[in-house]
Design a protein around this motif. Structure first.
Motif, short mmCIF file in Angstrom:
data_model
loop_
_atom_site.label_atom_id
_atom_site.label_comp_id
_atom_site.label_asym_id
_atom_site.label_seq_id
_atom_site.Cartn_x
_atom_site.Cartn_y
_atom_site.Cartn_z
N MET A 53 0.84 -1.18 0.00
CA MET A 53 0.00 0.00 0.00
C MET A 53 0.89 1.25 0.00
SD MET A 53 -3.16 1.25 2.38
CE MET A 53 -2.40 0.93 3.92
N ASN A 54 0.50 2.24 -0.76
CA ASN A 54 1.22 3.50 -0.87
C ASN A 54 0.61 4.48 0.13
OD1 ASN A 54 3.01 5.37 -1.85
ND2 ASN A 54 1.85 5.81 -3.69
N LYS A 55 1.40 4.87 1.14
CA LYS A 55 0.86 5.69 2.22
C LYS A 55 1.69 6.96 2.42
CE LYS A 55 -0.58 5.58 7.02
NZ LYS A 55 -0.68 4.79 8.26
N LEU A 56 0.98 8.09 2.54
CA LEU A 56 1.58 9.38 2.86
C LEU A 56 1.23 9.72 4.30
CD1 LEU A 56 2.93 12.13 2.02
CD2 LEU A 56 0.60 12.89 1.48
N GLU A 57 2.25 10.09 5.08
CA GLU A 57 2.02 10.58 6.43
C GLU A 57 2.38 12.05 6.49
OE1 GLU A 57 2.57 6.42 8.89
OE2 GLU A 57 4.05 8.00 9.21
N ILE A 58 1.47 12.83 6.99
CA ILE A 58 1.66 14.27 7.17
C ILE A 58 1.93 14.50 8.64
CG2 ILE A 58 0.59 16.55 7.00
CD1 ILE A 58 -1.19 15.22 4.74
N SER A 91 8.30 3.70 15.66
CA SER A 91 9.00 2.98 14.58
C SER A 91 8.01 2.35 13.61
CB SER A 91 9.90 1.89 15.18
OG SER A 91 10.44 1.08 14.18
N ALA A 92 6.99 1.68 14.13
CA ALA A 92 5.99 1.05 13.27
C ALA A 92 5.22 2.09 12.46
CB ALA A 92 5.02 0.22 14.12
N LYS A 93 4.93 3.23 13.06
CA LYS A 93 4.20 4.30 12.37
C LYS A 93 5.01 4.83 11.19
CE LYS A 93 0.90 5.66 12.93
NZ LYS A 93 -0.21 5.09 12.12
N ILE A 94 6.28 5.10 11.40
CA ILE A 94 7.13 5.64 10.34
C ILE A 94 7.44 4.57 9.29
CG2 ILE A 94 9.37 6.72 9.84
CD1 ILE A 94 7.13 8.48 11.27
N GLU A 95 7.63 3.37 9.72
CA GLU A 95 7.92 2.25 8.80
C GLU A 95 6.82 2.06 7.76
OE1 GLU A 95 10.33 -0.59 7.26
OE2 GLU A 95 10.84 0.34 9.17
N GLU A 96 5.57 2.24 8.15
CA GLU A 96 4.45 1.95 7.25
C GLU A 96 4.25 3.00 6.15
OE1 GLU A 96 1.28 1.68 10.12
OE2 GLU A 96 0.76 3.79 9.92
N ALA A 97 4.92 4.13 6.26
CA ALA A 97 4.74 5.20 5.26
C ALA A 97 5.73 5.04 4.10
CB ALA A 97 4.93 6.56 5.91
N ASN A 98 5.30 5.52 2.93
CA ASN A 98 6.17 5.56 1.75
C ASN A 98 6.68 6.97 1.49
OD1 ASN A 98 3.70 3.57 1.09
ND2 ASN A 98 5.64 2.70 0.43
N ALA A 99 6.00 7.97 2.04
CA ALA A 99 6.36 9.36 1.83
C ALA A 99 5.84 10.18 3.01
CB ALA A 99 5.76 9.88 0.52
N PHE A 100 6.44 11.37 3.17
CA PHE A 100 6.07 12.24 4.28
C PHE A 100 5.91 13.68 3.80
CE2 PHE A 100 8.70 8.85 6.00
CZ PHE A 100 7.90 8.37 7.01
N VAL A 101 5.13 14.42 4.57
CA VAL A 101 5.11 15.87 4.51
C VAL A 101 5.30 16.35 5.94
CG1 VAL A 101 3.70 17.94 4.11
CG2 VAL A 101 3.63 16.06 2.47
N PHE A 102 6.27 17.22 6.15
CA PHE A 102 6.46 17.85 7.45
C PHE A 102 5.80 19.22 7.41
CE2 PHE A 102 10.85 15.65 8.21
CZ PHE A 102 10.22 14.42 8.40
N VAL A 103 4.86 19.44 8.30
CA VAL A 103 4.22 20.75 8.46
C VAL A 103 4.92 21.40 9.64
CG1 VAL A 103 2.07 21.97 8.99
CG2 VAL A 103 2.03 19.91 7.55
N MET A 104 5.73 22.42 9.35
CA MET A 104 6.66 22.90 10.35
C MET A 104 6.70 24.41 10.51
SD MET A 104 9.99 21.76 8.15
CE MET A 104 11.17 22.73 9.02
N PRO A 105 6.73 24.86 11.75
CA PRO A 105 6.90 26.29 12.01
C PRO A 105 8.38 26.65 11.94
CG PRO A 105 6.77 25.15 14.08
CD PRO A 105 6.59 24.10 13.00
N GLU A 106 8.64 27.92 11.94
CA GLU A 106 10.01 28.40 12.09
C GLU A 106 10.13 29.06 13.44
OE1 GLU A 106 12.68 31.89 10.17
OE2 GLU A 106 11.96 30.39 8.76
N TYR A 107 11.03 28.53 14.25
CA TYR A 107 11.31 29.11 15.57
C TYR A 107 12.74 29.63 15.55
CZ TYR A 107 7.31 26.46 17.53
OH TYR A 107 6.07 25.95 17.82
N ASN A 108 12.92 30.92 15.72
CA ASN A 108 14.25 31.51 15.80
C ASN A 108 15.13 31.10 14.62
OD1 ASN A 108 13.62 32.76 18.32
ND2 ASN A 108 13.88 30.76 19.28
N ALA A 109 14.57 31.18 13.43
CA ALA A 109 15.27 30.89 12.17
C ALA A 109 15.62 29.41 12.00
CB ALA A 109 16.51 31.76 12.00
#
Length: 191
Positions: free
Chosen positions: A1-6, A70-88
């Protein structure tokens, strides 16, 4: 299965990352490039500061929270990081979540959705590329960078994106699908 984790990086009360993550999730589902899209909220995952005695590349985890992560990250094929900027830079919770693991991240593409003030989180996005490439991840060039993020929030805290944001999300998803397919043979060799 092709899975994206955000992965929503911010854990702060009143954070903007949650509605941005929910908007990106809806865009990803609408894109249709994955069999499954999952929103992973680091505030809910609630990893303690790194507490494993062994180096992550050994995968000899001693704590249930690490085994679950580990199991959560292992099951993904791709990721999107939704990230703030803190102090550059990017926030400590995201770095901690990344550092818990090693091989689970390998040969997977990652898209970056950054937000902030005038810089739109781009300094944080640039900094995290050094970290993810050391884990053999492939950060895609296409990204979503949201400047003065508060202007895109509605009365209920929802994101009201403009055309630039939605077009950037589509371009990022297209590239995640393309790079993910190219990396698939490498992921299969490591399992």
């Amino acid at each position: 299965m092709n899975k994206l984790e955000i992965i929503i990086a911010s854990t702060r009360p009143g954070r903007i990352g949650l509605p941005i993550g929910q908007w990106i999730e809806a865009e990803a589902v609408g894109h249709g490039g994955w069999d499954e899209v999952e929103l992973v909220d680091l505030a809910v995952v609630n990893l303690p500061f790194m507490d494993e005695p062994n180096h992550p590349r050994l995968r000899r985890y001693t704590h249930p929270h690490t085994k679950k992560w580990s199991a959560k990250i292992e099951e993904a094929n791709a990721f999107v990081f939704v990230m703030p900027e803190y102090n550059a830079g990017y926030n400590a919770e995201l770095k901690n979540a990344i550092d818990y693991l090693h091989t689970e991240w390998e040969y997977k593409p990652v898209g970056l959705v950054s937000y902030g003030g005038v810089s739109a989180g781009t300094r944080a996005a640039q900094m995290i590329k050094q970290v993810v490439t050391m884990l053999k991840m492939a950060p895609v060039y296409e990204a979503v960078s949201i400047p003065f993020v508060e202007q895109f929030l509605g009365d209920e805290g929802e994101v009201n994106p403009n055309a630039i944001m939605t077009n950037a999300a589509k371009a990022m998803f297209d590239e995640l699908v393309r790079v993910g397919a190219a990396l698939a043979p490498l992921r299969e060799q490591t399992t």
